[in-house]
Design a protein around this motif. Structure first.
Motif, PDB file in Angstrom:
ATOM      1  N   PHE A  26      -8.260  -6.740   5.999  1.00 30.01           N
ATOM      2  CA  PHE A  26      -7.581  -6.117   4.694  1.00 30.01           C
ATOM      3  C   PHE A  26      -6.808  -7.391   4.299  1.00 30.01           C
ATOM      4  N   ARG A  27      -7.137  -7.811   3.082  1.00 31.00           N
ATOM      5  CA  ARG A  27      -6.042  -9.092   2.681  1.00 31.00           C
ATOM      6  C   ARG A  27      -4.823  -8.555   2.340  1.00 31.00           C
ATOM      7  N   SER A  28      -4.621  -7.391   1.797  1.00 30.36           N
ATOM      8  CA  SER A  28      -3.440  -6.870   1.318  1.00 30.36           C
ATOM      9  C   SER A  28      -2.374  -7.012   2.383  1.00 30.36           C
ATOM     10  N   GLU A  29      -2.796  -6.678   3.583  1.00 28.16           N
ATOM     11  CA  GLU A  29      -1.897  -6.560   4.778  1.00 28.16           C
ATOM     12  C   GLU A  29      -1.080  -7.909   5.040  1.00 28.16           C
ATOM     13  N   ALA A  30      -1.739  -9.182   4.437  1.00 29.59           N
ATOM     14  CA  ALA A  30      -0.881 -10.516   4.104  1.00 29.59           C
ATOM     15  C   ALA A  30       0.094 -10.473   3.573  1.00 29.59           C
ATOM     16  N   TYR A  31       0.591  -9.505   2.633  1.00 27.59           N
ATOM     17  CA  TYR A  31       1.476  -9.434   1.607  1.00 27.59           C
ATOM     18  C   TYR A  31       2.729  -9.667   2.625  1.00 27.59           C
ATOM     19  N   GLY A  32       3.127  -9.070   3.520  1.00 26.44           N
ATOM     20  CA  GLY A  32       4.477  -9.233   4.117  1.00 26.44           C
ATOM     21  C   GLY A  32       4.870 -10.440   4.681  1.00 26.44           C
ATOM     22  N   GLY A  33       3.801 -11.146   4.903  1.00 25.43           N
ATOM     23  CA  GLY A  33       4.256 -12.711   5.503  1.00 25.43           C
ATOM     24  C   GLY A  33       4.482 -13.606   4.406  1.00 25.43           C
ATOM     25  N   PRO A  78      -3.566   2.066  -8.464  1.00 28.35           N
ATOM     26  CA  PRO A  78      -4.408   1.781  -7.787  1.00 28.35           C
ATOM     27  C   PRO A  78      -4.535   1.057  -6.036  1.00 28.35           C
ATOM     28  N   TYR A  79      -5.054   1.549  -5.153  1.00 32.69           N
ATOM     29  CA  TYR A  79      -4.916   0.403  -4.125  1.00 32.69           C
ATOM     30  C   TYR A  79      -6.408   0.278  -3.416  1.00 32.69           C
ATOM     31  N   ALA A  80      -6.872  -0.915  -3.365  1.00 31.99           N
ATOM     32  CA  ALA A  80      -8.171  -0.977  -2.756  1.00 31.99           C
ATOM     33  C   ALA A  80      -8.500  -0.886  -1.187  1.00 31.99           C
ATOM     34  N   ASP A  81      -7.354  -1.137  -0.818  1.00 28.66           N
ATOM     35  CA  ASP A  81      -7.364  -1.136   0.690  1.00 28.66           C
ATOM     36  C   ASP A  81      -6.760   0.222   1.346  1.00 28.66           C
ATOM     37  N   TRP A  82      -7.216   1.155   0.791  1.00 31.38           N
ATOM     38  CA  TRP A  82      -6.520   2.558   1.276  1.00 31.38           C
ATOM     39  C   TRP A  82      -6.880   2.909   2.531  1.00 31.38           C
ATOM     40  N   GLN A  83      -7.899   2.411   3.122  1.00 32.47           N
ATOM     41  CA  GLN A  83      -8.357   2.734   4.390  1.00 32.47           C
ATOM     42  C   GLN A  83      -7.598   2.054   5.587  1.00 32.47           C
ATOM     43  N   ARG A 122       0.571  -8.842  -5.430  1.00 37.70           N
ATOM     44  CA  ARG A 122       0.842  -7.304  -5.828  1.00 37.70           C
ATOM     45  C   ARG A 122      -0.233  -7.001  -6.664  1.00 37.70           C
ATOM     46  N   GLU A 123      -0.593  -7.844  -7.782  1.00 38.92           N
ATOM     47  CA  GLU A 123      -1.694  -7.501  -8.548  1.00 38.92           C
ATOM     48  C   GLU A 123      -2.938  -7.482  -7.769  1.00 38.92           C
ATOM     49  N   ALA A 124      -3.139  -8.373  -6.870  1.00 34.47           N
ATOM     50  CA  ALA A 124      -4.517  -8.335  -6.176  1.00 34.47           C
ATOM     51  C   ALA A 124      -4.727  -7.128  -5.406  1.00 34.47           C
ATOM     52  N   SER A 125      -3.489  -6.519  -4.795  1.00 34.85           N
ATOM     53  CA  SER A 125      -3.772  -5.359  -3.977  1.00 34.85           C
ATOM     54  C   SER A 125      -3.953  -4.318  -5.015  1.00 34.85           C
ATOM     55  N   ARG A 126      -3.972  -4.329  -6.192  1.00 35.56           N
ATOM     56  CA  ARG A 126      -3.845  -3.238  -7.281  1.00 35.56           C
ATOM     57  C   ARG A 126      -5.102  -3.234  -7.894  1.00 35.56           C
ATOM     58  N   THR A 127      -6.078  -3.988  -7.734  1.00 33.61           N
ATOM     59  CA  THR A 127      -7.453  -4.204  -8.483  1.00 33.61           C
ATOM     60  C   THR A 127      -8.408  -3.869  -7.553  1.00 33.61           C
ATOM     61  N   THR A 128      -9.492  -2.906  -8.160  1.00 30.74           N
ATOM     62  CA  THR A 128     -10.531  -2.467  -7.221  1.00 30.74           C
ATOM     63  C   THR A 128     -11.817  -3.341  -7.513  1.00 30.74           C
ATOM     64  N   GLY A 148       0.720  -1.323  -0.025  1.00 33.92           N
ATOM     65  CA  GLY A 148      -0.109  -0.119  -0.151  1.00 33.92           C
ATOM     66  C   GLY A 148       0.824   1.121  -0.024  1.00 33.92           C
ATOM     67  N   TYR A 149       1.598   1.520   0.823  1.00 37.87           N
ATOM     68  CA  TYR A 149       2.685   2.540   1.088  1.00 37.87           C
ATOM     69  C   TYR A 149       3.329   2.507  -0.166  1.00 37.87           C
ATOM     70  N   ALA A 150       4.067   1.464  -0.656  1.00 33.84           N
ATOM     71  CA  ALA A 150       4.895   1.255  -1.672  1.00 33.84           C
ATOM     72  C   ALA A 150       4.131   1.943  -2.925  1.00 33.84           C
ATOM     73  N   GLN A 151       2.750   1.818  -3.190  1.00 32.18           N
ATOM     74  CA  GLN A 151       2.107   2.322  -4.313  1.00 32.18           C
ATOM     75  C   GLN A 151       1.797   3.783  -4.208  1.00 32.18           C
TER      76      GLN A 151
END
Length: 519
Positions: free
Chosen positions: A422-429, A190-195, A455-461, A167-170
């Motif tokens: 927020f599934r994108s926060e799993a990325y670091g693991g 784009p970042y769907a989980d911006w909140q 990465r692609e999953a985090s960028r699709t809305t 998220g921050y990287a985007q």
């Protein structure tokens, strides 16, 4: 053809109970025994004994346990991901968005007067901060806090040991708006989980330099901005006490203090029955049997994102070989473990076939393929049966994460991953480590394919496409032998009668400012 049995020694750093890594509305009202053997509570189930503020008395103490003495309170630093540390930080720092029982984020008016996407191409989010919001050092919350947090967590300066840069990287820019309390965040993709970003928001002083990021909050929280602040740390008594902040601009908490006591998990039930603490987990069969009949106790049940995981360390020893990791996975009888974990409980835990979704969530599907069911023939023998000698090592609670998990100092370990709403926060693991920087992928098992899919999953809305991408990534994670999800841990609390607005929150945010004792 006969094959010689090969024996490997796997050092295991483990606890008697699974440790936590890691993050309101109506009551589910589940009867303690009515649903025995039934299905787990549905997503959105809470059991808080809700009451209006007028029903609660002013004052009183809430006594809770934590699993270890906390050495790092910066939740964004690689050593700060332990769940209790994050919970305390979230209690005393700005929580910009609150999650409801189903995990849907809502703007917190104590900190934000508005927050909205004002452009889609590129994606731009504009935040308007509550002008009353101030840090405990007297400085107003401002766009500078957002900018410093972004710079520390976007991954561009490798000196910041960030646990997660997703998220921050985007983000391409964080800028001042009409004044210091207006923030404009522009995303390069784009970042769907911006909140989920900037939540909690932390002061610019923490994120100013790599040194402050690593050490300024080691063992202490020097700057706060919420209804509670830290009143004292007592290393001898192993207690941390939170008290209401007299400068708080929002509704006044009902409690006089919240005491967190660092106690080994084996002592939780006795401490509760001795009235030394006011709630404890009743999710183990032994604990449930001891607690369910206590006259002064409510059993409260909810549905949390809570995965009990067996982590396989691919950074050293025999588990560096994917075939060995797969063999170990095939040797574990997860159904038997889930049955043991759920013996005599109101409902049975669900064996997990997915790293990213719980069984009662939309999008869940079993992607384990041939690796989710015990198959000793394929594994050539389960653990001891297949020639794998396991040395169990019990370590002190205070050392479990700091000296073992965070340092990748294990071969196999069991812990819990919680609240990944927020599934994108799993990325670091699951992402590829950068040298010794593992993010939160302590076992170091990764692949370019998984990196690209996440990465692609985090960028699709597009919600349906996002679900499909996470499931495709999950299938690849199973093939890698990254880790073995065991089951969704039951959320069953034993809570002292009379404690209102407290209990299992489902996928929602814990709001201790609302908790209190009935008149």
């Amino acid at each position: 053809m006969n094959r010689a049995r090969r024996t490997m020694a796997l050092a295991v750093a483990t606890l008697s109970t699974a440790a936590v890594l890691t993050a309101c509305g109506g009551s589910g009202g589940a009867s303690a025994d009515a649903s025995r053997g039934g299905s787990a509570p549905a997503v959105g189930t809470q059991d808080l004994d809700p009451h209006p503020a007028a029903d609660l008395r002013q004052g009183g103490t809430l006594k809770m346990t934590i699993q270890q003495w906390i050495g790092q309170y910066n939740p964004n630093q690689v050593d700060g991901t332990q769940g209790d540390a994050s919970a305390i930080t979230e209690l005393v720092e700005p929580d910009l968005f609150l999650l409801d029982a189903k995990g849907v984020p809502h703007r917190n008016p104590d900190f934000l007067t508005s927050a909205e996407v004002v452009s889609d191409h590129p994606q731009v989010v504009r935040y308007r901060l509550n002008p009353k919001a101030k840090w405990s050092d007297g400085k107003p919350l401002s766009w500078r806090d957002f900018a410093a947090q972004w710079k520390a967590l976007n991954g561009r300066d490798k000196r910041f040991a960030a646990a997660d840069t997703s998220g921050y990287a985007q983000i391409s820019e964080v800028a001042r708006g009409a004044d210091d309390q207006e923030v404009t965040v522009t995303f390069g993709t784009p970042y769907a989980d911006w909140q989920r970003l900037f939540d909690p928001l932390l002061p610019a002083s923490l994120n100013a330099t790599p040194e402050s990021f690593a050490t300024a909050w080691a063992g202490t929280v020097p700057v706060t901005a919420n209804a509670f602040r830290i009143g004292s740390y007592d290393r001898t008594a192993q207690t941390i006490t939170a008290v209401p902040d007299p400068n708080w601009w929002g509704r006044k908490p009902k409690l006089d203090r919240i005491i967190y006591w660092a106690l080994d998990g084996s002592g939780y039930v006795d401490a509760y029955l001795n009235k030394e603490i006011d709630y404890t987990s009743a999710a183990s069969p032994e604990a449930y049997q001891r607690l369910k009949g206590d006259k002064g106790t409510d059993i409260r049940i909810g549905a949390r994102w809570d995965q009990v995981t067996l982590s396989l360390n691919g950074r050293r020893g025999p588990l560096k070989d994917v075939r060995v990791r797969q063999a170990v996975m095939l040797g574990v009888d997860r159904s038997a473990l889930a049955k043991v974990a759920g013996k005599d409980l109101p409902f049975q835990p669900k064996v997990l076939g997915n790293h990213f979704f719980m069984p009662n969530q939309e999008g869940y599907q079993d992607n384990s393929g041939g690796f989710g069911k015990r198959d000793t023939a394929r594994a050539e023998q389960m653990l001891g049966e297949i020639g794998v000698a396991v040395e169990l090592r019990k370590v002190p609670s205070n050392d479990y994460f700091d000296k073992y998990i965070h340092r990748s100092n294990y071969d196999l370990s069991q812990f819990r991953q919680v609240d990944q709403v927020f599934r994108s926060e799993a990325y670091g693991g699951y992402r590829t480590p950068q040298g010794d920087h593992t993010f939160t992928n302590y076992g170091g098992v990764s692949s370019p394919e998984v990196d690209a899919l996440l990465r692609e999953a985090s960028r699709t809305t597009d919600a349906a496409r996002q679900i499909a991408l996470y499931n495709k990534a999950d299938a690849a994670v199973w093939r890698l032998g990254h880790s073995l999800p065991l089951y969704q841990r039951p959320q069953i609390f034993a809570v002292r009668k009379g404690l209102a607005n407290f209990g299992p929150t489902g996928l929602g945010s814990e709001q201790l400012a609302d908790a209190g004792w009935l008149k």
